[in-house]
Design an enzyme around this catalytic site. Sequence first.
Site, PDB file in Angstrom:
ATOM      1  N   GLU A  87       0.848  -1.197   0.000  1.00 56.38           N
ATOM      2  CA  GLU A  87       0.000   0.000   0.000  1.00 56.38           C
ATOM      3  C   GLU A  87       0.882   1.244   0.000  1.00 56.38           C
ATOM      4  O   GLU A  87       1.688   1.443   0.909  1.00 56.38           O
ATOM      5  CB  GLU A  87      -0.912   0.020   1.226  1.00 56.38           C
ATOM      6  CG  GLU A  87      -1.673   1.322   1.445  1.00 56.38           C
ATOM      7  CD  GLU A  87      -2.512   1.746   0.242  1.00 56.38           C
ATOM      8  OE1 GLU A  87      -2.421   2.917  -0.163  1.00 56.38           O
ATOM      9  OE2 GLU A  87      -3.252   0.890  -0.294  1.00 56.38           O
TER      10      GLU A  87
ATOM     11  N   GLN B  54     -14.239   6.506   3.838  1.00 55.79           N
ATOM     12  CA  GLN B  54     -14.888   7.251   2.772  1.00 55.79           C
ATOM     13  C   GLN B  54     -16.400   7.439   2.941  1.00 55.79           C
ATOM     14  O   GLN B  54     -16.947   8.450   2.468  1.00 55.79           O
ATOM     15  CB  GLN B  54     -14.580   6.601   1.427  1.00 55.79           C
ATOM     16  CG  GLN B  54     -13.098   6.637   1.091  1.00 55.79           C
ATOM     17  CD  GLN B  54     -12.765   6.006  -0.249  1.00 55.79           C
ATOM     18  OE1 GLN B  54     -13.590   5.935  -1.146  1.00 55.79           O
ATOM     19  NE2 GLN B  54     -11.537   5.532  -0.377  1.00 55.79           N
TER      20      GLN B  54
ATOM     21  N   CYS C  12     -20.810   2.606  -3.636  1.00 57.74           N
ATOM     22  CA  CYS C  12     -21.919   3.220  -2.894  1.00 57.74           C
ATOM     23  C   CYS C  12     -22.870   3.942  -3.845  1.00 57.74           C
ATOM     24  O   CYS C  12     -22.843   5.171  -3.980  1.00 57.74           O
ATOM     25  CB  CYS C  12     -21.423   4.182  -1.834  1.00 57.74           C
ATOM     26  SG  CYS C  12     -22.756   4.637  -0.692  1.00 57.74           S
TER      27      CYS C  12
ATOM     28  N   LYS D 279     -21.157  -2.177  -4.342  1.00 51.03           N
ATOM     29  CA  LYS D 279     -19.809  -1.999  -3.800  1.00 51.03           C
ATOM     30  C   LYS D 279     -19.872  -1.027  -2.618  1.00 51.03           C
ATOM     31  O   LYS D 279     -19.880   0.190  -2.810  1.00 51.03           O
ATOM     32  CB  LYS D 279     -18.879  -1.482  -4.897  1.00 51.03           C
ATOM     33  CG  LYS D 279     -18.761  -2.437  -6.092  1.00 51.03           C
ATOM     34  CD  LYS D 279     -17.873  -1.867  -7.180  1.00 51.03           C
ATOM     35  CE  LYS D 279     -17.849  -2.753  -8.406  1.00 51.03           C
ATOM     36  NZ  LYS D 279     -17.277  -4.093  -8.185  1.00 51.03           N
TER      37      LYS D 279
ATOM     38  N   CYS E 242     -26.761   0.085   2.209  1.00 46.97           N
ATOM     39  CA  CYS E 242     -26.599   1.470   1.794  1.00 46.97           C
ATOM     40  C   CYS E 242     -27.473   2.351   2.686  1.00 46.97           C
ATOM     41  O   CYS E 242     -28.695   2.381   2.509  1.00 46.97           O
ATOM     42  CB  CYS E 242     -27.004   1.636   0.326  1.00 46.97           C
ATOM     43  SG  CYS E 242     -26.728   3.306  -0.300  1.00 46.97           S
TER      44      CYS E 242
END
Length: 442
Positions: free
Chosen positions: A67, A75, A193, A336, A371
């Site tokens: 990473e 997020q 999302c 996602k 969601c």
Amino acid sequence: MASFHRLRKCQSTGVAVSTHITQLHTSSHACAKQHHKMLVLGGGSGGITMSARMKRLMGAGNVAVVEPSEMHYYQPIWTLVGAGAKKAASSGRPTASVMPSGVHWVKSKVQEINPDTNTVRTEDGTEITYEYLIVALGLQLHFERVKGLPEGFEHPKIGSNYSIQTVEKTWKALQDFKEGNAVFTFPNTPVKCAGAPQKIMYLSDAYLRKTGKREKANIMYNTSLPVLFGIKKYADSLWDIVKRRDLQVNLRQNLIEVRPDKQEAVFENLDKPGETRVVEYEMLHVTPPMGPSLVVKGSPLADDGGWLDLNKDTLQHKKYPNVFGIGDCTNLPTAKTGAAVAAQSAVLHRTISRLLKNEKPDKIYDGYTSCPLVTSYNTVILAEFDYNGQPLETFPINQAKERRLMYHMKADVMPHLYWHGLLRGLWGGPGPYRKLFHLGMK
């Protein structure tokens, strides 16, 4: 200007981390060759979660994470940052502080994956071999696929909740709104999302009402989709909100160009090829086109669309049995979201632990995702569903109703659960609680 150039590469920027934090794990910059029993690609939510789980399963010395970013971001909270309900600073922490202690952190970007030789090559020249591989590289934002972006973000009145560099521009555009069109977009690609592009619309509506500007605003949601939301139960509730609040929804409209100097957005009609429409805006929120990780797309691990090709039940790769995946980079036929990552992590942990003992996987991922559809500064519709698009609700109530309790869960409970539960490999989704709340019936 430099920050907008970085959007093209979709990389997060970071800050230096303190010495006492970096001592919690080992790190590497440019060793010629390395070998690890478990190699995790990506230090986002899926990568950190699985590295924590693999540390417990295999021992820290057997796990490595590739990473490059010095900062890790939660997020989902950017929806609230863009509406002024949270601060951007609250969304980020140094990667060193979330990296499981003792695991090997390779601070570089993945450049190439060769599963035929069990080898990964990084941007700094490091060659890493592995016994097992977990791919958690997320997806790619493509602002540049909209003509006029990302350089258009230099201008006022335009923002995007999908990037740390642009989320505060959304809030600035909302605060500066005087009168005219407030336009919100949804691209003609898969997105992470899928509810977020319209959440900011509802929050903007609430803000303009609170500040007495709503009568001078025409709020417009231009989506490439043929529906407002993919699950009918929740879509019906959202249509009621749209009608009640006088919000304009235009289906099958795809943003192809932004002219920030003129404050114009150009949309193509997906049902009538070649037909375009120019819309003037006083505020514009852009949800960028998105696509698969370019590294995955360029490897033998990808399906025809460029996504990581997994068995949707076990999260094991269809062709390479020692390769696994999680999160946005995969071709799993579900939305996602971070909630999906949580549920996937529990299944993947079980799959790998069984395979290490030469046993067959016995836990199946049902496609659970969630969601939290933020509809105001104190209400949320909590959408939860499975692979079949059927509601899979945790609580024994009708979650298609706007509820204040669900807002507090989104704004206050979930961030805490993310930092202290999911990233430590201790939260695998609400499945056990669902069974409890529904007396074992779900």
